[in-house]
Motif scaffolding. Structure first.
Motif, PDB file in Angstrom:
ATOM      1  N   ASN A   4       0.746  -0.911  -0.155  1.00 35.60           N
ATOM      2  CA  ASN A   4      -0.050   0.179   0.228  1.00 35.60           C
ATOM      3  C   ASN A   4       0.698   1.185  -0.293  1.00 35.60           C
ATOM      4  OD1 ASN A   4      -2.258  -1.443  -0.273  1.00 35.60           O
ATOM      5  ND2 ASN A   4      -2.246  -1.672   1.917  1.00 35.60           N
ATOM      6  N   HIS A   5       2.018   1.023   0.436  1.00 38.35           N
ATOM      7  CA  HIS A   5       3.177   2.315   0.513  1.00 38.35           C
ATOM      8  C   HIS A   5       3.505   2.827  -0.756  1.00 38.35           C
ATOM      9  CE1 HIS A   5       5.516   5.558   2.581  1.00 38.35           C
ATOM     10  NE2 HIS A   5       6.408   5.106   2.175  1.00 38.35           N
ATOM     11  N   ILE A   7       2.402   1.610  -3.296  1.00 39.99           N
ATOM     12  CA  ILE A   7       1.289   2.174  -4.608  1.00 39.99           C
ATOM     13  C   ILE A   7       0.827   3.601  -4.452  1.00 39.99           C
ATOM     14  CG2 ILE A   7      -1.277   2.098  -4.788  1.00 39.99           C
ATOM     15  CD1 ILE A   7       1.192  -0.360  -6.058  1.00 39.99           C
ATOM     16  N   ASP A   8       1.142   3.992  -2.881  1.00 39.70           N
ATOM     17  CA  ASP A   8       0.568   5.605  -3.058  1.00 39.70           C
ATOM     18  C   ASP A   8       2.056   6.337  -3.028  1.00 39.70           C
ATOM     19  OD1 ASP A   8      -1.933   5.019  -1.248  1.00 39.70           O
ATOM     20  OD2 ASP A   8      -0.331   5.054   0.686  1.00 39.70           O
ATOM     21  N   GLY A   9       3.366   5.978  -3.139  1.00 41.17           N
ATOM     22  CA  GLY A   9       4.421   6.570  -3.867  1.00 41.17           C
ATOM     23  C   GLY A   9       4.512   6.655  -5.402  1.00 41.17           C
ATOM     24  N   THR A  11       4.313   7.419  -8.833  1.00 45.05           N
ATOM     25  CA  THR A  11       4.096   9.182  -9.428  1.00 45.05           C
ATOM     26  C   THR A  11       3.670   8.512 -10.569  1.00 45.05           C
ATOM     27  OG1 THR A  11       6.787   9.182 -11.086  1.00 45.05           O
ATOM     28  CG2 THR A  11       5.815  10.227  -8.301  1.00 45.05           C
ATOM     29  N   TRP A  48      -2.790   0.117  -8.216  1.00 44.97           N
ATOM     30  CA  TRP A  48      -2.978   2.432  -8.497  1.00 44.97           C
ATOM     31  C   TRP A  48      -4.116   3.148  -9.595  1.00 44.97           C
ATOM     32  CZ3 TRP A  48      -2.967   5.935 -12.342  1.00 44.97           C
ATOM     33  CH2 TRP A  48      -2.920   6.863 -12.280  1.00 44.97           C
ATOM     34  N   ARG A  51      -7.097   3.250  -7.245  1.00 46.07           N
ATOM     35  CA  ARG A  51      -6.950   3.416  -5.564  1.00 46.07           C
ATOM     36  C   ARG A  51      -7.378   5.266  -6.565  1.00 46.07           C
ATOM     37  NH1 ARG A  51      -2.383   2.462  -1.769  1.00 46.07           N
ATOM     38  NH2 ARG A  51      -3.772   1.008  -1.310  1.00 46.07           N
ATOM     39  N   TYR A  52      -6.831   5.279  -7.342  1.00 42.12           N
ATOM     40  CA  TYR A  52      -6.508   6.989  -8.157  1.00 42.12           C
ATOM     41  C   TYR A  52      -7.111   7.388  -9.304  1.00 42.12           C
ATOM     42  CZ  TYR A  52      -3.357   7.105  -4.028  1.00 42.12           C
ATOM     43  OH  TYR A  52      -2.056   6.965  -2.934  1.00 42.12           O
ATOM     44  N   ARG A  63     -13.135   2.841  -9.064  1.00 44.32           N
ATOM     45  CA  ARG A  63     -12.684   2.973  -7.874  1.00 44.32           C
ATOM     46  C   ARG A  63     -13.076   1.724  -6.716  1.00 44.32           C
ATOM     47  NH1 ARG A  63     -10.648   7.964  -6.022  1.00 44.32           N
ATOM     48  NH2 ARG A  63     -10.047   8.981  -8.283  1.00 44.32           N
TER      49      ARG A  63
END
Length: 90
Positions: A4-5, A7-9, A11, A48, A51-52, A63
Motif C-alpha cells: 500500500n505504501h 502504491i501511494d508513492g 508518480t 494504482w 485507488r487513484y 475505484r
C-alpha cells in the motif's frame, strides 16, 4: 516497504513506465521484462488505477477495484462522430 505504501508513492512518470512495460513487455530502455516483473507491474497498475484513476473506459479498473465492462453502444457514445475526420479524394 509494504504494498500500500508503494502504491501511494507511485508518480505519474512511474505509472507510465509500468504501463509501457506491461503493454510492450519491455522497459522504456528496451530491456525485456521477466514474467515476474510483468506480473508485479500489472498488479501495481491495477492497484494504482483502483485507488487513484477515475477512468471509466472499457476494460479499466474502477475505484471499487472492478473491471469496467462497457457495451458496444456505451463505447460508441464515448466518441463524437463529428470529431472523426474522413479522408476525401483530392
Amino acid at each position: 516497504m509494504d504494498f500500500n505504501h508503494m502504491i501511494d508513492g507511485l508518480t505519474p512518470e512511474i505509472v507510465a513506465r509500468l504501463q509501457t512495460g506491461v503493454e510492450t513487455g519491455k522497459w522504456p530502455d528496451g530491456s525485456l521484462l521477466t514474467d515476474q516483473q510483468r506480473e508485479s507491474a500489472m498488479q501495481a497498475l491495477i492497484a494504482w488505477q483502483a485507488r487513484y484513476a477515475d477512468n471509466k473506459d472499457h476494460l479499466t479498473i474502477n475505484r471499487d477495484g472492478e473491471i469496467n465492462h462497457l457495451s458496444k453502444a456505451q463505447q460508441k457514445r464515448q466518441f463524437d462522430p463529428n470529431a472523426i475526420e474522413t479522408k476525401t479524394a483530392e
